[in-house]
Design a protein around this motif. Structure first.
Motif: not given
Lengths: 202, 202
Positions: B156, B158-160, B162-163
DNA sequence: TACTTTAGGTTAACACTGTTAACCCTCGGA
DNA sequence: TCCGAGGGTTAACAGTGTTAACCTAAAGTA
């Protein structure tokens, strides 16, 4: 070619391009591929579009429109500020996962590959973020969310959702992670971060 | 060509490719471009790499390695669990913003454009996420973070991150948003979400 | 010494790509 | 009857990744 006159060639090109995008991806979307599929020569496309980028921009328009209606629907479907924001988050992720052909050209392709989306159209795309900002603003007004700059908060939410969509649909997330659980966590955390924004560790 | 023998041709190809990637982007990285720049023919590259994908995979290795050392440094630089996690988040974002040439081929390019990164190398890339998971695990053990599945939490986070990296470096974020502020918010929220995970609205 | 192998490179070519220039044909109107 | 224009075509250019065939000089080896 006269039996197809009820559907304009421009429309037919767009539909074929979108379909090709869905089935084979942007990497294999070529002018000749599109043309072959509808029985015209590749150069005919240039009678209706200035360039490949121009064609893709027209598809982006469609995607922006579709995402807009989905967000608006979500916005109208719930009443409390947190429920509304969460439903909108789920709508955004659903759009990204269900329509990767649109999402890719809208938000993933590097500006190096495709000419800058024209400025005046950019505003319409930004409208979608503003819908979220309004939902956040409402939450602040009703005292549920912390008093934070709504546009900054909306952009932070956007980055979280965008990260989930791109990493999941490019299959970079470990198989052992349940996609639904990740999406769920992301959406709930976006909402809860509006409630706890700025709180320090105790 | 004998005056360059101290530097192997393979090494020279990699360096030139990386430099070309930095200056002109992946879209204009071609075998002939690389070859021209070092005074060889394009086909010579095939003596050292199976394909363009193979060459790019070698560059990805470098990027994974570099990100790994940066994360490890960050991991060692702070003591408390939340400070450590936050520093690691900043290290990740910094890497993405400062080395977009690496970040693009590592995490942005669609699998359509580039052959799947070989499975055995994938593990090394996953190690980087595990470093973050360990930091989260430590936070849980010391009672600072909620008791959550560390790998899910790491993904989670990571996705933040990466975004934030992708939307910022593709210049899709509105100019009126301060990039530093967005990065700051993202990193702080990743940490605070570990503290408030699962708490319901009151 | 003579012959062969091999490493390390080359050129030519194939099947693609987006795009432009030139051409062609068939209507509608003066 | 001529003219122009709409709507389409083919040929071509410069570029792409990649393969096949070739070439050349050094290194073994009989």
């Amino acid at each position: 070619m006269s039996e197809k006159q009820e559907k304009s060639l421009r429309r037919e090109i767009l539909d074929t391009a979108r379909q090709l995008l869905t089935t084979t991806g942007y990497a294999r979307l070529s002018m000749r591929n599109i043309a072959n599929k509808i029985g015209y020569s590749a150069t005919s496309i240039y009678l209706y579009f200035d360039s490949k980028d121009d064609l893709v921009h027209a598809l982006i328009d469609e995607g922006v429109e579709l995402l807009g209606t989905r967000l608006a629907e979500a916005n109208a479907s719930a009443t409390t500020p947190d429920a509304r924001l969460e439903v909108m988050c789920r709508a955004y992720v659903s759009f990204g996962m269900e329509r990767p052909e649109y999402y890719e050209i809208m938000y993933v392709l590097h500006p190096e590959y495709i000419k800058r989306y024209p400025a005046e159209k950019y505003r319409k795309a930004r409208r979608n973020l503003e819908i979220m900002a309004v939902a956040i603003q409402d939450g602040i007004a009703s005292g549920v969310f912390k008093d934070v700059e709504p546009m900054l908060a909306a952009n932070l939410a956007w980055t979280q959702l965008h990260g989930v969509v791109t990493l999941l649909s490019s299959e970079r997330v470990d198989k052992r992670i349940d996609p639904e659980e990740l999406i769920d966590s992301a959406c709930r955390h976006v909402v809860s971060s509006m409630r706890t924004w700025g709180e320090q560790a105790n």
